[in-house]
Motif scaffolding. Structure first.
Motif, PDB file in Angstrom:
ATOM      1  N   TYR A  39      57.687  -4.624  24.591  1.00 22.56           N
ATOM      2  CA  TYR A  39      58.296  -5.203  25.784  1.00 22.56           C
ATOM      3  C   TYR A  39      58.955  -6.548  25.492  1.00 22.56           C
ATOM      4  CZ  TYR A  39      56.228  -1.394  28.331  1.00 22.56           C
ATOM      5  OH  TYR A  39      55.910  -0.135  28.777  1.00 22.56           O
ATOM      6  N   ALA A  40      58.419  -7.301  24.534  1.00 24.48           N
ATOM      7  CA  ALA A  40      59.038  -8.571  24.152  1.00 24.48           C
ATOM      8  C   ALA A  40      60.414  -8.336  23.549  1.00 24.48           C
ATOM      9  CB  ALA A  40      58.150  -9.317  23.162  1.00 24.48           C
ATOM     10  N   ARG A  41      60.577  -7.299  22.752  1.00 19.93           N
ATOM     11  CA  ARG A  41      61.877  -7.022  22.132  1.00 19.93           C
ATOM     12  C   ARG A  41      62.955  -6.810  23.189  1.00 19.93           C
ATOM     13  NH1 ARG A  41      60.212  -2.596  17.773  1.00 19.93           N
ATOM     14  NH2 ARG A  41      62.117  -1.677  18.577  1.00 19.93           N
ATOM     15  N   MET A  42      62.642  -6.045  24.230  1.00 20.47           N
ATOM     16  CA  MET A  42      63.637  -5.844  25.282  1.00 20.47           C
ATOM     17  C   MET A  42      63.826  -7.127  26.090  1.00 20.47           C
ATOM     18  SD  MET A  42      65.969  -4.165  26.750  1.00 20.47           S
ATOM     19  CE  MET A  42      65.938  -2.418  26.408  1.00 20.47           C
ATOM     20  N   TYR A  55      63.362  -7.521  35.210  1.00 18.21           N
ATOM     21  CA  TYR A  55      62.778  -6.695  34.159  1.00 18.21           C
ATOM     22  C   TYR A  55      61.389  -6.243  34.575  1.00 18.21           C
ATOM     23  CZ  TYR A  55      61.197  -5.677  29.333  1.00 18.21           C
ATOM     24  OH  TYR A  55      60.702  -5.091  28.187  1.00 18.21           O
ATOM     25  N   SER A  56      61.245  -4.954  34.793  1.00 18.81           N
ATOM     26  CA  SER A  56      59.984  -4.358  35.232  1.00 18.81           C
ATOM     27  C   SER A  56      59.345  -3.598  34.070  1.00 18.81           C
ATOM     28  CB  SER A  56      60.237  -3.408  36.402  1.00 18.81           C
ATOM     29  OG  SER A  56      59.036  -2.813  36.820  1.00 18.81           O
ATOM     30  N   ILE A  57      58.146  -3.994  33.723  1.00 17.90           N
ATOM     31  CA  ILE A  57      57.412  -3.419  32.604  1.00 17.90           C
ATOM     32  C   ILE A  57      56.510  -2.309  33.128  1.00 17.90           C
ATOM     33  CG2 ILE A  57      55.598  -3.925  30.927  1.00 17.90           C
ATOM     34  CD1 ILE A  57      56.902  -6.752  30.730  1.00 17.90           C
ATOM     35  N   CYS A  58      56.719  -1.116  32.627  1.00 21.70           N
ATOM     36  CA  CYS A  58      55.935   0.033  33.093  1.00 21.70           C
ATOM     37  C   CYS A  58      55.052   0.534  31.963  1.00 21.70           C
ATOM     38  CB  CYS A  58      56.860   1.145  33.583  1.00 21.70           C
ATOM     39  SG  CYS A  58      55.930   2.545  34.234  1.00 21.70           S
ATOM     40  N   GLU A  59      53.823   0.040  31.920  1.00 20.55           N
ATOM     41  CA  GLU A  59      52.880   0.443  30.883  1.00 20.55           C
ATOM     42  C   GLU A  59      51.600   0.971  31.514  1.00 20.55           C
ATOM     43  OE1 GLU A  59      49.733  -1.092  28.467  1.00 20.55           O
ATOM     44  OE2 GLU A  59      49.847  -1.721  30.514  1.00 20.55           O
ATOM     45  N   SER A  71      54.925 -13.181  30.644  1.00 24.33           N
ATOM     46  CA  SER A  71      55.621 -13.865  29.551  1.00 24.33           C
ATOM     47  C   SER A  71      56.927 -13.180  29.203  1.00 24.33           C
ATOM     48  CB  SER A  71      54.738 -13.892  28.298  1.00 24.33           C
ATOM     49  OG  SER A  71      53.578 -14.630  28.528  1.00 24.33           O
ATOM     50  N   PHE A  72      57.067 -11.917  29.608  1.00 23.32           N
ATOM     51  CA  PHE A  72      58.232 -11.124  29.220  1.00 23.32           C
ATOM     52  C   PHE A  72      59.059 -10.617  30.400  1.00 23.32           C
ATOM     53  CE2 PHE A  72      54.767 -10.205  26.172  1.00 23.32           C
ATOM     54  CZ  PHE A  72      55.236 -10.994  25.141  1.00 23.32           C
ATOM     55  N   GLY A  73      58.387 -10.243  31.489  1.00 28.25           N
ATOM     56  CA  GLY A  73      59.086  -9.595  32.588  1.00 28.25           C
ATOM     57  C   GLY A  73      58.789 -10.213  33.930  1.00 28.25           C
ATOM     58  N   ASN A  74      59.386  -9.584  34.955  1.00 27.72           N
ATOM     59  CA  ASN A  74      59.217 -10.048  36.325  1.00 27.72           C
ATOM     60  C   ASN A  74      58.203  -9.228  37.110  1.00 27.72           C
ATOM     61  OD1 ASN A  74      62.430 -10.085  35.639  1.00 27.72           O
ATOM     62  ND2 ASN A  74      61.669 -12.019  36.450  1.00 27.72           N
ATOM     63  N   ARG A 101      45.760 -12.743  41.138  1.00 29.39           N
ATOM     64  CA  ARG A 101      45.872 -14.130  40.665  1.00 29.39           C
ATOM     65  C   ARG A 101      46.935 -14.312  39.581  1.00 29.39           C
ATOM     66  NH1 ARG A 101      40.385 -13.143  37.808  1.00 29.39           N
ATOM     67  NH2 ARG A 101      41.115 -12.758  35.705  1.00 29.39           N
ATOM     68  N   PHE A 102      47.387 -13.207  38.974  1.00 29.51           N
ATOM     69  CA  PHE A 102      48.394 -13.289  37.926  1.00 29.51           C
ATOM     70  C   PHE A 102      49.819 -13.208  38.464  1.00 29.51           C
ATOM     71  CE2 PHE A 102      44.592 -11.461  35.919  1.00 29.51           C
ATOM     72  CZ  PHE A 102      44.355 -12.450  34.989  1.00 29.51           C
ATOM     73  N   ALA A 103      49.967 -12.838  39.716  1.00 24.44           N
ATOM     74  CA  ALA A 103      51.282 -12.732  40.344  1.00 24.44           C
ATOM     75  C   ALA A 103      51.671 -14.070  40.967  1.00 24.44           C
ATOM     76  CB  ALA A 103      51.270 -11.639  41.405  1.00 24.44           C
ATOM     77  N   GLY A 104      52.954 -14.230  41.219  1.00 24.23           N
ATOM     78  CA  GLY A 104      53.454 -15.441  41.850  1.00 24.23           C
ATOM     79  C   GLY A 104      54.965 -15.368  41.930  1.00 24.23           C
ATOM     80  N   PRO A 105      55.615 -16.470  42.259  1.00 23.91           N
ATOM     81  CA  PRO A 105      57.072 -16.455  42.350  1.00 23.91           C
ATOM     82  C   PRO A 105      57.714 -15.979  41.036  1.00 23.91           C
ATOM     83  CG  PRO A 105      56.189 -18.468  43.299  1.00 23.91           C
ATOM     84  CD  PRO A 105      55.043 -17.764  42.609  1.00 23.91           C
ATOM     85  N   GLY A 106      58.520 -14.938  41.135  1.00 24.46           N
ATOM     86  CA  GLY A 106      59.214 -14.399  39.976  1.00 24.46           C
ATOM     87  C   GLY A 106      58.391 -13.483  39.100  1.00 24.46           C
ATOM     88  N   ARG A 107      57.146 -13.200  39.497  1.00 27.02           N
ATOM     89  CA  ARG A 107      56.282 -12.303  38.714  1.00 27.02           C
ATOM     90  C   ARG A 107      55.357 -11.548  39.665  1.00 27.02           C
ATOM     91  NH1 ARG A 107      54.134 -17.473  38.368  1.00 27.02           N
ATOM     92  NH2 ARG A 107      51.878 -17.540  38.459  1.00 27.02           N
ATOM     93  N   TRP A 108      55.442 -10.208  39.597  1.00 30.80           N
ATOM     94  CA  TRP A 108      54.761  -9.395  40.586  1.00 30.80           C
ATOM     95  C   TRP A 108      54.023  -8.208  39.970  1.00 30.80           C
ATOM     96  CZ3 TRP A 108      60.119 -10.300  40.753  1.00 30.80           C
ATOM     97  CH2 TRP A 108      60.497 -11.351  41.598  1.00 30.80           C
TER      98      TRP A 108
END
Length: 115
Positions: A39-42, A55-59, A71-74, A101-108
Motif C-alpha cells: 500500500y505504501a508503493r501506491m 486513497y482507500s486501502i482495502c485489506e 500513514s498511507f491512505g485516507n 480512535r484511529f480515525a479522524g479528519p482525513g482518515r476514516w
C-alpha cells in the motif's frame, strides 16, 4: 493477474490523467509481501502525481490496518464484507468500536460492503 501491483507509478499517472478522485486499492491476488509495503508503493505513486486522490486501502482488516493505514491512505477496510444478518452487523460494529480512535479528519475506517 491484472492490476497495479508492480505498476503503481504507471497506474497512478494514468488515474490522474483521467481525473480520478478516488482509488480503492484492493488486496486481491497480491504477491505475499507485507500490506504496509504494497500500500505504501501506491501511496507514494499517488502523492507524486500532484492530484489529490482519496486513497482507500482495502485489506479487509487482516493486518489491523486501523493502526497503520493512515500513514498511507485516507480510508481503510477494517473488516470483511457485511452479511445480511444481524450477527454480522453487530460483530462489525463491535470491531469498529475498537478502531474509532484511529480515525479522524482525513482518515476514516471503512466497514465494507454487503455481500
Amino acid at each position: 493477474m491484472p492490476g497495479s501491483l508492480g505498476h503503481e507509478v504507471q497506474d497512478a499517472r494514468t488515474f490522474a490523467s483521467w481525473g480520478v478522485d478516488y482509488l480503492k486499492y484492493d488486496n486481491c491476488y497480491h504477491d505475499g509481501s507485507r500490506p504496509q509495503y504494497r500500500y505504501a508503493r501506491m501511496a507514494y505513486a499517488l502523492w507524486k502525481v500532484g492530484r489529490p486522490i482519496l486513497y482507500s486501502i482495502c485489506e479487509w482488516g487482516e493486518q489491523n490496518p486501523a493502526t497503520w493505514a493512515s500513514s498511507f491512505g485516507n480510508a481503510w477496510r477494517t473488516t470483511g464484507n457485511i452479511q445480511d444478518k444481524w450477527e454480522s452487523i453487530t460483530t462489525i460494529a463491535d470491531e469498529n468500536n475498537k478502531c474509532g480512535r484511529f480515525a479522524g479528519p482525513g482518515r476514516w475506517n471503512d466497514v465494507g460492503t454487503f455481500n
